[in-house]
Design a protein around this motif. Structure first.
Motif, PDB file in Angstrom:
ATOM      1  N   HIS A  34       0.783  -1.159   0.175  1.00  0.00           N
ATOM      2  CA  HIS A  34      -0.026  -0.092  -0.021  1.00  0.00           C
ATOM      3  C   HIS A  34       0.842   1.239   0.122  1.00  0.00           C
ATOM      4  O   HIS A  34       0.593   2.106  -0.685  1.00  0.00           O
ATOM      5  CB  HIS A  34      -1.086   0.035   1.203  1.00  0.00           C
ATOM      6  CG  HIS A  34      -1.809   1.105   1.365  1.00  0.00           C
ATOM      7  ND1 HIS A  34      -3.117   1.135   0.771  1.00  0.00           N
ATOM      8  CD2 HIS A  34      -1.751   2.286   2.148  1.00  0.00           C
ATOM      9  CE1 HIS A  34      -3.559   2.361   0.977  1.00  0.00           C
ATOM     10  NE2 HIS A  34      -3.080   3.122   1.742  1.00  0.00           N
ATOM     11  N   HIS A  50       1.115   4.281  -2.429  1.00  0.00           N
ATOM     12  CA  HIS A  50       1.133   5.949  -2.424  1.00  0.00           C
ATOM     13  C   HIS A  50       2.310   6.516  -2.944  1.00  0.00           C
ATOM     14  O   HIS A  50       1.941   7.735  -3.419  1.00  0.00           O
ATOM     15  CB  HIS A  50       1.243   6.160  -0.716  1.00  0.00           C
ATOM     16  CG  HIS A  50      -0.122   6.312  -0.083  1.00  0.00           C
ATOM     17  ND1 HIS A  50      -1.317   6.998  -0.349  1.00  0.00           N
ATOM     18  CD2 HIS A  50      -0.593   5.568   0.901  1.00  0.00           C
ATOM     19  CE1 HIS A  50      -2.450   6.955   0.434  1.00  0.00           C
ATOM     20  NE2 HIS A  50      -1.790   5.756   1.269  1.00  0.00           N
ATOM     21  N   SER A  56       0.311   9.391   6.170  1.00  0.00           N
ATOM     22  CA  SER A  56      -1.065   8.800   6.265  1.00  0.00           C
ATOM     23  C   SER A  56      -1.618   8.722   7.379  1.00  0.00           C
ATOM     24  O   SER A  56      -0.766   9.021   8.438  1.00  0.00           O
ATOM     25  CB  SER A  56      -1.168   7.503   4.957  1.00  0.00           C
ATOM     26  OG  SER A  56      -0.233   6.417   6.011  1.00  0.00           O
ATOM     27  N   ASP A  61      -6.684   7.168   0.080  1.00  0.00           N
ATOM     28  CA  ASP A  61      -6.203   5.707  -0.582  1.00  0.00           C
ATOM     29  C   ASP A  61      -7.267   5.669  -1.899  1.00  0.00           C
ATOM     30  O   ASP A  61      -8.596   6.056  -1.948  1.00  0.00           O
ATOM     31  CB  ASP A  61      -6.953   4.733   0.275  1.00  0.00           C
ATOM     32  CG  ASP A  61      -6.143   4.638   1.626  1.00  0.00           C
ATOM     33  OD1 ASP A  61      -4.877   5.264   1.629  1.00  0.00           O
ATOM     34  OD2 ASP A  61      -6.239   3.982   2.789  1.00  0.00           O
TER      35      ASP A  61
END
Ligand code: KG4
Ligand code: ZN
Length: 364
Positions: free
Chosen positions: A133, A137, A161, A332
């Motif tokens: 993940h 980003h 984040s 996201d």
């Protein structure tokens, strides 16, 4: 800079799937190249946010998130044209590979995306790639055509984040070194937790930045942890404690006094968090000499952070470009997962659907 490739495929259509936290998202990313030129298009991208659902609980409830992902994912895939629709069944959208977030994130939430992607890989025989993940980003900034023109390594990324605050040195596609990180809370967590202490709804970051617009950032003297420390690590848990002590001391007995002070409190908290992020990024850039700096992750949507960073970089690092994701792609989304999946696929990093599993604690 084009991505070197082990695959001899001049075009690739990638289905991206993201379900690591509280957004269910599906994207189709279309990559095509001719000679040394290439183009990236996003013919389909849709995100179903769960924020209104979790707001009732003041934060993300993992079990509720997972159940909502199950309900949303099938409709999103259907709307992306992955399956035929209704009686007049449309020809399914063709895709060449599947990229899915496999971690880090909430275990139950990640599993929904991973199992959905594995099922599609099994049924279609298409290659599958598990995406970190955080790498997603990083790839979000690459979605901007203008940024791709200036995409020269090394690149320094400030990745901020809800769960992560890291300074990442990108040496090449898929080659990263974490050069600084938070020792406790993430920057987004600092926004969310202090906002909650002040009675603001979840997620606290955007609410706080809205309140801060009319506040005085010097009204309250809050700590900037590790600002003077020479290293590149950060810490935000002390700020949360300071805000709790302040709220208990000054505002416990009067809600109206708190309401009145809210813009000043929010502006002061925002200033403390963004000062630390900017200082550490500038320090990292002076040490590692990147060609560009990218700011990615939900917190990088913060207007004050963007403004302060732009001013400091212009004044102290005039040769370094500051690159941002497209607006709306800070938080996201599946487009960034498809883009990171493309990077991995081009380098031949394909996974076996039979073995793939969610990895909630995955590191970069
Ligand atoms: O990247 P993201 O969507 O999810 C994670 O991977 O965690 O980031 C969500 C975080 C939340 O903590 C949220 O409060 C924060 O990003 N955020 C902001 C802003 N917009 C989102 N923080 C400060 N200012 C904003 N404008
Ligand atoms: Zn994220």
């Amino acid at each position: 800079m084009p991505i070197s490739s082990k695959l001899q495929a001049p075009s690739l259509k990638i289905l991206g799937i993201e379900t690591s936290c509280d957004e269910t998202s599906v994207a189709i990313l279309d990559y095509s190249e001719r000679g040394t030129r290439y183009a990236v298009r996003l013919p389909h991208h849709e995100t179903a946010t769960q924020i209104p659902i979790h707001r009732r609980y003041g934060g993300v409830v993992p079990e509720v998130a997972a159940r909502t992902h199950v309900a949303e994912l099938v409709s999103l895939l259907e709307r992306a044209g992955i399956f035929g629709r209704g009686t007049a069944r449309r020809a399914p959208t063709s895709f060449d590979a599947i990229a899915v977030t496999r971690g880090p994130g909430l275990a139950t939430a990640l599993r929904v995306g991973v199992e959905g992607a594995r099922t599609l890989a099994m049924l279609t025989g298409k290659p599958i790639v598990g995406v970190n993940h955080l790498e997603g980003h990083l790839a979000s900034a690459w979605l901007v055509p203008e940024n791709r023109r200036h995409w020269e390594f090394p690149i320094l990324a400030l990745l901020v984040s809800g769960g992560h605050s890291e300074l990442v040195l990108m040496r090449d596609f898929c080659k990263y070194k974490v050069v600084g990180r938070t020792r406790d809370d993430a920057a987004g967590e600092a926004f969310d937790k202090t906002a909650k202490l002040l009675g603001l709804p979840y997620p606290g970051g955007p609410e706080m930045s809205k309140q801060a617009l009319t506040g005085n950032s010097q009204a309250f003297d809050l700590p900037r942890p590790m600002l003077k420390d020479k290293g590149l690590d950060m810490s935000f848990s002390g700020l949360k404690t300071a805000v709790r002590v302040l709220a208990d001391k000054e505002f416990q007995t009067s809600i109206s006094k708190l309401q009145e002070a809210l813009p000043d409190l929010c502006a002061s908290i925002q200033a403390a968090i963004t000062d630390v992020l900017v200082e550490k990024t500038v320090r990292a850039a002076k040490f590692h000499h990147p060609k560009a700096i990218i700011m990615v992750g939900g917190v990088s949507a913060n207007g004050e952070l963007q403004k302060k960073m732009a001013l400091r970089v212009k004044a102290e690092l005039p040769d370094i470009r500051l690159l941002k994701p497209p607006s709306g792609f800070y938080t996201d989304n599946a487009a960034m997962i498809a883009a990171a999946g493309l990077w991995r696929l081009r380098l031949g990093k394909i996974d076996a659907w039979k073995k793939m599993d969610a990895e909630p604690e995955l590191d970069l």
